[in-house]
Design an enzyme around this catalytic site. Structure first.
Site, mmCIF file in Angstrom:
data_model
loop_
_atom_site.group_PDB
_atom_site.id
_atom_site.type_symbol
_atom_site.label_atom_id
_atom_site.label_comp_id
_atom_site.label_asym_id
_atom_site.label_seq_id
_atom_site.Cartn_x
_atom_site.Cartn_y
_atom_site.Cartn_z
ATOM 1 N N GLU A 71 -1.306 -2.146 -6.200
ATOM 2 C CA GLU A 71 -2.481 -1.338 -6.584
ATOM 3 C C GLU A 71 -2.479 -1.317 -8.133
ATOM 4 O O GLU A 71 -1.193 -0.691 -8.785
ATOM 5 C CB GLU A 71 -2.943 -0.184 -5.997
ATOM 6 N N ASP A 107 -3.000 1.633 7.081
ATOM 7 C CA ASP A 107 -2.607 1.278 5.948
ATOM 8 C C ASP A 107 -2.241 -0.129 5.886
ATOM 9 O O ASP A 107 -1.991 -0.757 4.743
ATOM 10 C CB ASP A 107 -0.958 2.070 5.902
ATOM 11 N N ASP A 110 0.808 -1.183 0.134
ATOM 12 C CA ASP A 110 -0.026 -0.099 -0.094
ATOM 13 C C ASP A 110 0.940 1.136 0.127
ATOM 14 O O ASP A 110 2.018 1.247 0.762
ATOM 15 C CB ASP A 110 -0.960 -0.134 1.178
#
Ligand SMILES: [Zn+2]
Length: 379
Positions: free
Chosen positions: A255, A339, A170
């Site tokens: 991501e 997070d 992340d």
């Protein structure tokens, strides 16, 4: 096999620097001649251009190889785009460039030169792993420093199948990177330094608008270079920290594309500004090749709602996010560093249980997050 470019600083002796200078000058003259002919004849195809200018270039004093490189450079460019070549670089191939320990051997207008390189650990490591050197580009920096961009071929290990863990990454603002394995890399002073450089640049830009002076333009160039190098160094370091924490056979889930841009709680001017602070595509490619070299797979997953979804029960709700730092599930009560929860979701989307922490992780306070690691690694 993977090809990558490694930039090394050269330490030429004064007479070597003069030879490098003469070489890039002659190379630029050759390029400009080829460009002129190509424009006149409307001929940019490499082979046809070769017939037209090769002999001229050779009689100008370019070696056979530099002549071919000059033709290749002009031939690649479509007529309208190239205007003029500055004498700041020259291209070499395997016949005119080779490595000699920590020096590079170059065929210049003054013959073969063995120029020492200034290497750091990163460069030494890469050179040690390189299967071969495919040539390189000699460039001269704005302050007259010389660099060689070596084109290296590296063997990429085949990731072992099965058994590896899947780790989610992340990326945020408070922490530049949080891995579902528990590692966090804080930006430390990185963010503020970046903002500082940006603001200074903006200041110079506004002055440039009102009146351009040579000094201001030079300052602008210097600040741009400083910022670019700083960003590059930061992203390299970050990618290295991440990959160093993984083992061959592991999978790193990130991501898809939007990454840094997709998730910010704050929507103020500052936050928007920060969205554009890091070149994400550049970071991804750095991460990609460092991972490949280690035998780590990288997979990109759907980034939607990774910060709002509970990594334990899957409940998705904006109210789960108690603050920028804390996640607390409205349904099951799971509480976690925000997070870390997001990174666990990212890992799960790549088909994992977040490095095995999903069901085993106790409800952690933020202060105990780093238990396996004494503190967040500051860049
Ligand atoms: Zn839950």
């Amino acid at each position: 096999m993977q090809t990558l470019t490694l930039r090394c600083t050269l330490k030429p002796a004064p007479e070597q620097a003069a030879a490098l200078e003469a070489t890039v000058r002659l190379f630029a003259e050759g390029c400009n001649h080829a460009l002129r002919v190509a424009r006149e004849k409307g001929e940019f195809r490499r082979f046809s251009l070769h017939r037209l200018v090769y002999n001229d270039l050779r009689s100008m004093g370019l070696s056979a190889n530099l002549a071919i490189q000059a033709i290749a450079r002009v031939g690649r460019k479509k007529g309208s785009r190239a205007r003029f070549y500055q004498p700041t670089s020259a291209a070499f191939d395997v016949r005119t460039l080779s490595l000699r320990g920590e020096s590079v051997s170059l065929t210049t207008t003054a013959g073969r030169l063995i120029v020492p390189m200034k290497l750091g650990n990163y460069q030494r490591g890469m050179l040690a792993r390189a299967k071969s050197v495919q040539g390189g580009v000699l460039t001269k920096g704005p302050k007259g420093k010389w660099y060689i961009n070596l084109i290296l071929r590296l063997e990429v290990p085949t990731p072992p199948t099965g058994g590896g863990k899947v780790v989610g990454l992340d990326m945020g603002q408070r922490y530049m990177a949080t891995l579902s394995s528990g590692i966090q890399v804080s930006g430390g002073g990185v963010k503020s330094r970046r903002i500082h450089l940006r603001n200074k640049r903006a200041e110079v830009r506004s002055k440039l608008d009102t009146g351009r002076t040579k000094g201001l333009s030079a300052l602008w160039e210097r600040l741009s270079g400083k910022e670019r190098r700083f960003v590059d160094h930061t992203l390299h370091t970050l990618a290295k920290r991440i990959v160093d924490s993984l083992e061959p056979g592991d999978t790193l889930a990130i991501e898809d594309l939007t990454g840094l841009r997709s998730r910010t709680v704050k929507r103020g001017k500052e936050a928007r500004h920060l969205h554009n602070l890091w070149p994400y595509a550049r970071f991804r490619s750095l991460l990609g090749y460092k991972a490949a070299l280690k035998g780590v797979r990288v997979v990109a997953v759907d980034p939607r709602d990774t910060s709002k979804t509970c990594s334990r029960c899957g409940h998705c709700d904006g109210a789960n996010r108690k603050s920028q730092a804390l996640f607390r599930c409205q349904r099951c009560g799971y509480q976690q560093n925000a997070d870390l929860n997001a990174s666990a979701n990212i890992a799960q989307r790549a088909g994992s249980t977040g490095a095995g922490r999903r069901n085993t992780a106790p409800i952690l306070g933020i202060s105990t997050l780093h238990r396996p690691f004494p503190k967040a690694h500051a860049l």
